[in-house]
Design an enzyme around this catalytic site. Sequence first.
Site, PDB file in Angstrom:
ATOM      1  N   ASP A  99     -42.333  68.985 124.408  1.00 50.44           N
ATOM      2  CA  ASP A  99     -43.201  68.220 123.506  1.00 50.44           C
ATOM      3  C   ASP A  99     -43.397  66.778 123.958  1.00 50.44           C
ATOM      4  O   ASP A  99     -43.632  65.887 123.136  1.00 50.44           O
ATOM      5  CB  ASP A  99     -42.651  68.243 122.070  1.00 50.44           C
ATOM      6  CG  ASP A  99     -42.688  69.631 121.460  1.00 50.44           C
ATOM      7  OD1 ASP A  99     -43.562  70.421 121.844  1.00 50.44           O
ATOM      8  OD2 ASP A  99     -41.829  69.932 120.613  1.00 50.44           O
ATOM      9  N   GLU A 100     -43.320  66.529 125.257  1.00 53.22           N
ATOM     10  CA  GLU A 100     -43.519  65.178 125.767  1.00 53.22           C
ATOM     11  C   GLU A 100     -44.577  65.139 126.868  1.00 53.22           C
ATOM     12  O   GLU A 100     -44.645  64.181 127.638  1.00 53.22           O
ATOM     13  CB  GLU A 100     -42.192  64.612 126.286  1.00 53.22           C
ATOM     14  CG  GLU A 100     -41.150  64.393 125.188  1.00 53.22           C
ATOM     15  CD  GLU A 100     -39.892  63.715 125.703  1.00 53.22           C
ATOM     16  OE1 GLU A 100     -39.944  63.146 126.814  1.00 53.22           O
ATOM     17  OE2 GLU A 100     -38.879  63.758 124.997  1.00 53.22           O
TER      18      GLU A 100
END
Length: 285
Positions: free
Chosen positions: A229-230
């Site tokens: 999620d980055e």
Amino acid sequence: MPNTFILTLSCPERPGIVHAVTAFLFGHGCDIVEHRQFDDPIRHALFLRTEFVARGDTDTDATQLSAAFRSEVADEFAMDFQLADDKPQRVLVMVSKMGHCLNDLIFRWRAGSLHADLVAVVSNHEDLRPMAEAGGLPFIHVPVTPESKPQAEQRLLELVDEYGADLVVLARYMQVLSDNLCLKLLGRAINIHHSFLPGFKGAKPYHQAFDRGVKLVGATAHYVTPDLDEGPIIEQEVIRIDHNYDPRALTIVGRDAEAIALARAVRWHSERRVLLNERSTVVFR
């Protein structure tokens, strides 16, 4: 009917880049339809997207133009570029049990507003088979357990090749992809997250949001990378709420935000409007 192409590129900033690009296109009998550029003063880089038509007497294809552009322009300016025709990209969608994003993508695809072709739906559950098949899409069930995860991910790569998918879209696919798979799909896999990133992690994010009294509900569409999620962010959608929203209402609003952000990201990627800029993106909307 003239052929339409899209050139995207990034390179170190220096004088003469745009002149070289436009002179090349003019010299090869091409007319510019749309041109966008961004000069990044922080990273000293230039990003460019040019859509053009080839009006020559002989047929011109992207491979020929790309080879000529590399030798005549790109090598001199150390460009990272892509030159391709403007046909919609082929999209393989991955889902689990929640169908709001898949339903929205199917609607936009069938309405002709997605500028991408959905080719198949892959899921680790059977729940959304009726939705996919009602939309005219093949549905492939690939169950995932801790023991079978390597085999399941290999099957996914086989399906990407089988369906000729240019892009993989995780439309609320609730499995963490391995680092190895993330690297193999780097730059051609998009995920949707249920909040702005970073946000509420773990189970029941909307319940956490309710407990904290948030005033904005958001969603983030980003490229998939080994850093969970980055990945580089493509689009974020936000909807303002207030104290009247309970967890159920927050969930409904949040799903709307997810569907909107994901659809935009898929369309912009398919139209080659998204260029990577280190850990960020340049999006020519």
